[in-house]
Structures are given as structure tokens and as C-alpha cells.
Design a protein around this motif. Sequence first.
Motif, PDB file in Angstrom:
ATOM      1  N   LYS A  35      45.181  43.008  33.319  1.00  0.00           N
ATOM      2  CA  LYS A  35      44.025  42.602  32.517  1.00  0.00           C
ATOM      3  C   LYS A  35      43.944  43.375  31.207  1.00  0.00           C
ATOM      4  CE  LYS A  35      40.104  41.011  34.873  1.00  0.00           C
ATOM      5  NZ  LYS A  35      38.905  41.280  35.633  1.00  0.00           N
ATOM      6  N   GLN A  39      43.624  41.937  27.445  1.00  0.00           N
ATOM      7  CA  GLN A  39      42.522  42.302  26.542  1.00  0.00           C
ATOM      8  C   GLN A  39      43.071  42.754  25.186  1.00  0.00           C
ATOM      9  OE1 GLN A  39      40.435  45.339  28.696  1.00  0.00           O
ATOM     10  NE2 GLN A  39      39.226  43.891  29.883  1.00  0.00           N
ATOM     11  N   LEU A  67      38.696  37.906  31.307  1.00  0.00           N
ATOM     12  CA  LEU A  67      39.324  39.177  30.944  1.00  0.00           C
ATOM     13  C   LEU A  67      38.400  40.365  31.196  1.00  0.00           C
ATOM     14  CD1 LEU A  67      41.294  38.397  27.650  1.00  0.00           C
ATOM     15  CD2 LEU A  67      41.895  37.962  30.005  1.00  0.00           C
ATOM     16  N   TYR A 211      48.191  33.514  29.473  1.00  0.00           N
ATOM     17  CA  TYR A 211      46.934  33.329  30.226  1.00  0.00           C
ATOM     18  C   TYR A 211      46.179  32.111  29.697  1.00  0.00           C
ATOM     19  CZ  TYR A 211      41.897  33.555  30.146  1.00  0.00           C
ATOM     20  OH  TYR A 211      40.586  33.178  30.137  1.00  0.00           O
TER      21      TYR A 211
END
Length: 250
Positions: A35, A39, A67, A211
Motif C-alpha cells: 500500500k 500511495q 489506499l 492498481y
Amino acid sequence: MRKLIAILLLATGSLAWGAGVKVPLDKADIDIHDKASKQRGAAIFANYCMGCHGMSYSRYERVADDLGIPHELFVENLIFDGSKIGQLMTGSMDKDLAASWFGAPPPDLSLTARLRGPDWLYSYLRGFYKDDSRPWGVNNVVFKDVGMPHVLADLQGLCAEPPVIGVVAEIDPISGTEVGAPGCRNFATTGSMDPAEFDRAMLDLVNYLEYVGEPSRLKAEAIAPYVLLFLVILFVPAYLLNREYWKDVH
Ligand code: HEC
């Protein structure tokens, strides 16, 4: 029917031709479960890409939630055009104007990772080099005569010659050092990141694009074992019912 099949075959053939990039690529070693990496990628995208590219299938809110970025932080730091958090990430650039500036409009990047794949993106983002014959003074080893300027030159620097892409570094048996690593051998101008740092930043960016191309993937992966378990359990009554039905026939 035969005609239909022929048309379908032709269509898929031409699609494959459109995407048919035959240059060797570097492998993008990304982890979609990471994650923090996504980000960081989202931050690079908001700062360096969104001025030209939209992601019109995504909403800011969904991205923030997926996220794990609090909404206020997201609005403050990652939305620059005054959009509301519930809006689609369409980007603000006028398509016709952009086409006249760049020769081609900056495409929507929602599904680019699905179409091109992470290796292509990773290689493309590290593939710019100085070429004074081009309108923006740059070319790209993966996308010849690209209309996009090298927007990350202040981070990466500008490579003086086509960077080496699509090779695997080897360890020299005598000195034990790495030789033949991919990347730029000779910079015309340097950037604020060293090559390893820039590569990591590009992996983050590609991870984020990956993603966005399939936002439900992690959820689907989490649900999959339960679906399989359900099918296994369902198999028992289905099997017994089947036996019951055929009992009198045999
Ligand atoms: C100044 C405007 C501008 C910015 C900023 C910009 N791009 Fe682009 N980009 C373009 C244009 C124009 C094209 C179309 C190039 C062509 O077709 O020749 C393009 C093409 C691309 C493509 C190829 C898409 C495809 O499948 O053909 C990718 C991927 C891409 N950009 C990613 C990015 C990323 C990631 C960033 C941020 C780091 C970024 N761009 C920032 C203008 C921009």
C-alpha cells in the motif's frame, strides 16, 4: 458465422498489432499488496501526470479509501484542480488543444496498465533520452517519436543517449560487481534522484497505475477462497441429489 469468426480474428489481430511492441523490456518487480508503494505512486501521479492525463474510470474517493489515505489529506495534497472527492478523475486538459500541442492528445490512463502491462510502463517511464530532432527535444526507446515531453527530467535527469532497456545485470565473477545493468549510461543533465532511487519511484508509479487498472483485484483475491469453499460444500448436496435422481434409472 464463418464471416463473424473471420471478423473477430481480424479485429484481435489488429489489436495485437496496435499493441505489438517488439522492443525488449525491463521487468517491473511490483507488489500490488504494498500500500505504501501505491500511495507514493499516487503522489507522483497527482504531481507530475494529472495535469495532462485523466483516469476517468476512477473516483478520487475510491482511490483514497483503497489506499488508506484520509479524505482531508487526499483533498489537500492530491487534488489540484478544485475537484470534489466524489468526482471522477477526469483531468482538466482540453483534448483538442492538447492534440494540437503534442501531436496526439494525452490518453486517459485508467486502463493503460491493462493494455500495455507493467513491464512496458516501467520501461517507457525510464526510456526517455535527448533527441534534438524532436519537438520536445526527447525521444523514447520504447515508444519511438513519442509526443509526450520528459516530464520527470528534474527527477531522473536527461539521458544523453538511448538508455539500455531490456537487459539483465550480471555479476562479474572476478570483481563480484554488477555489470551490464539496464538504464542510462551517460546523462546530459542530472536530476534530483540517483538512478536506483528513480527506478524505485517508477516502480511505485507503475504499481499505482496497475492498481487503477484493476481496483477490485485485492478484494477479488480475498473473496476467492470463500467462493471455492462454497463450491466444495455445494458439491455434497449436488452429488447426493444427482445419486437420488439416477437411482431408479440404473
Ligand atoms: C505535458 C503533458 C503530459 C504530462 C505531464 C504527462 N504526459 Fe504522458 N503523454 C502525453 C502525451 C501527449 C502522450 C501521447 C504521446 C503519443 O501518442 O505520441 C502521452 C502518452 C503517455 C503514455 C502512453 C500511453 C499509450 O498507451 O500510448 C503513458 C503510459 C503516459 N503518457 C504516462 C504518463 C505518466 C505516468 C505521466 C506522469 C509521470 C505523464 N504521462 C505525464 C503528455 C503528458
